[in-house]
Design an enzyme around this catalytic site. Sequence first.
Site, PDB file in Angstrom:
ATOM      1  CE  LYS A   1      11.794   3.264   5.395  1.00  0.00           C
ATOM      2  NZ  LYS A   1      10.462   3.495   5.423  1.00  0.00           N
TER       3      LYS A   1
ATOM      4  CG  ASP B   1       3.371   9.212   4.160  1.00  0.00           C
ATOM      5  OD1 ASP B   1       2.520   9.740   3.234  1.00  0.00           O
ATOM      6  OD2 ASP B   1       4.665   9.429   4.006  1.00  0.00           O
TER       7      ASP B   1
HETATM    8  N1  LIG Z   1       8.812  -5.044   3.507  1.00  0.00           N
HETATM    9  C1  LIG Z   1       8.644  -4.466   2.205  1.00  0.00           C
HETATM   10  N2  LIG Z   1       8.518  -5.578   1.212  1.00  0.00           N
HETATM   11  C2  LIG Z   1       8.490  -5.061  -0.068  1.00  0.00           C
HETATM   12  N3  LIG Z   1       8.466  -3.995  -0.744  1.00  0.00           N
HETATM   13  C3  LIG Z   1       8.866  -2.648   0.336  1.00  0.00           C
HETATM   14  C4  LIG Z   1       9.041  -3.160   1.756  1.00  0.00           C
HETATM   15  N4  LIG Z   1       9.209  -1.879   2.360  1.00  0.00           N
HETATM   16  C5  LIG Z   1       9.353  -1.094   1.418  1.00  0.00           C
HETATM   17  N5  LIG Z   1       9.166  -1.698   0.232  1.00  0.00           N
HETATM   18  C6  LIG Z   1       9.289  -0.719  -1.208  1.00  0.00           C
HETATM   19  O1  LIG Z   1       9.873   0.384  -1.072  1.00  0.00           O
HETATM   20  C7  LIG Z   1       9.289   1.432  -1.167  1.00  0.00           C
HETATM   21  C8  LIG Z   1       9.564   2.505  -0.195  1.00  0.00           C
HETATM   22  O2  LIG Z   1       9.459   2.252   1.211  1.00  0.00           O
HETATM   23  P1  LIG Z   1       9.063   3.082   2.391  1.00  0.00           P
HETATM   24  O3  LIG Z   1       7.615   3.770   1.874  1.00  0.00           O
HETATM   25  O4  LIG Z   1       8.964   2.294   3.422  1.00  0.00           O
HETATM   26  O5  LIG Z   1      10.174   4.210   2.206  1.00  0.00           O
HETATM   27  P2  LIG Z   1      10.003   5.826   2.402  1.00  0.00           P
HETATM   28  O6  LIG Z   1      11.135   6.376   2.314  1.00  0.00           O
HETATM   29  O7  LIG Z   1       9.209   6.080   3.513  1.00  0.00           O
HETATM   30  O8  LIG Z   1       9.260   5.947   1.188  1.00  0.00           O
HETATM   31  P3  LIG Z   1       8.351   7.309   0.907  1.00  0.00           P
HETATM   32  O9  LIG Z   1       8.903   8.404   1.635  1.00  0.00           O
HETATM   33  O10 LIG Z   1       8.585   7.496  -0.671  1.00  0.00           O
HETATM   34  O11 LIG Z   1       7.034   6.959   1.377  1.00  0.00           O
HETATM   35  C9  LIG Z   1       7.797   1.119  -1.024  1.00  0.00           C
HETATM   36  O12 LIG Z   1       6.968   1.909  -1.885  1.00  0.00           O
HETATM   37  C10 LIG Z   1       7.855  -0.405  -1.486  1.00  0.00           C
HETATM   38  O13 LIG Z   1       7.609  -0.386  -2.859  1.00  0.00           O
HETATM   39 MG   LIG Z   2       6.855   5.359   2.001  1.00  0.00          MG
END
Ligand SMILES: Nc1ncnc2c1ncn2[C@@H]1O[C@H](COP(=O)(O)OP(=O)(O)OP(=O)(O)O)[C@@H](O)[C@H]1O
Ligand SMILES: [Mg+2]
Length: 424
Positions: free
Chosen positions: A112, A217
Amino acid sequence: MPEDWRVLAAAEQGSRNHELVPTPLIVQLSGLRSGNAVHKSISNLAKIGLIAKLQNAKYDGYRLTYGGLDYLALHTHTKSSTIYSVGNQIGVGKESDIFVCANETGMQQVLKIHRLGRISFRTVKANRDYLRNRSSASWMYMSRLAAMKEFEFMKALRREGFPVPEPLGQNRHTVVMSLVDAFPLRQISTIDDPSALYAELLSLIVRLAEVGLIHGDFNEFNILIEEKPEDDGKAALIPTIIDFPQMVSVSHANAEFYFDRDVDCIKRYFDRRYGFTSDEPGPFFKDSTKNIRKRLDVEVEASGFSKKMAKELAAYMKEHGIDGDAGGVERDEEDEDEDEGLSGEQEEPLGVELETEAPLEQTPAEEVASDSTATPATLASQMTILDIRDNDPLPDLSEIQAMKAKQAPTMSTKAAKTKAGWAL
Ligand SMILES: Nc1ncnc2c1ncn2[C@@H]1O[C@H](COP(=O)(O)OP(=O)(O)OP(=O)(O)O)[C@@H](O)[C@H]1O
Ligand SMILES: [Mg+2]
């Protein structure tokens, strides 16, 4: 080449206190004897966009791009054997990019990359001010804080037995974690027994409060659902919670608001999507925090992620309306009407129109700032990744008639993944 890495690291080091790092400083920080070698590296790095020169700058210098920062982080992860290879991008969040990666044994993991400041929920006016004042160093610093916070909380939650991915590594603005082979709840169209999953999710909110935490969230995008086949032919739905940069302590001044918002989010979603409404009120913040058995919020503060860092990150996230999608808490008055629909109500997470900003590596801050005609559309046209979640195959929630489980066509997540062409 090793000297390229030295020069890239020097550009990063210089970026801490220079928006534009003077070339002689890069030479000095790199510690390389031959000035020629440094200049050659600088030109190589600039060619592939890992550092960038500003047009019309007052002096000769470069700044590190997000791409350069990505390379540095990946380099460190590779050296520590956390990551061996990087695969497809599987997600674009508002504030991050998600990639599949693998370690040396081929085990698939998730990388990430935090990108705070890429998108803001704020108004055009706020965006313009923001662009004017922006400093790439602060974006990079804030993204690093978000990654550190996420990693520390994931470790603490995992230790405490919560269903979260396994944290595997963190460097700069990146986190490496185990890959959860599951779909976000958002993509599960029918559930045989919504009440069981509903109860489990609400109990997770309560259990979090009992260790001093509120997710902040807790929505259908941040809950991944795995299907485990059971002997009776049915499938158990196993939730995993992700996404922790906005997590707050139960001692936060608005703790009850955040707690209720998380609860309401689940209630509303189950009601609209699965036609399930519980006849039980609550859970309530006051009851859930009566028996606090542990303070993970305090424990995390004592780790690498200090109270000061937490404050800086929270202030930044609040200022840019990214404290858990709401943007509704303690807003400035002038944003009141423009932000309508994005407030604490959190009506339609998907219906929200995002305002966009140009990525650092493409548009020098000065250029954008002086462009008073910058509209969301022009800013959007300068972005590398434009529409967030535009690959979500589902219609808007408001268009969905809640279906009774029996009427609805069912497809297992495995089958759906195969159909979508990304069986893992
Ligand atoms: N460990 C993981 N395993 C599988 N899929 C993941 C994982 N981490 C993230 N994802 C996928 O990536 C997407 C975005 O991840 P995350 O929610 O952590 O990011 P974000 O930038 O905070 O997103 P948002 O702001 O849209 O909530 C998740 O909805 C999921 O589909
Ligand atoms: Mg998210």
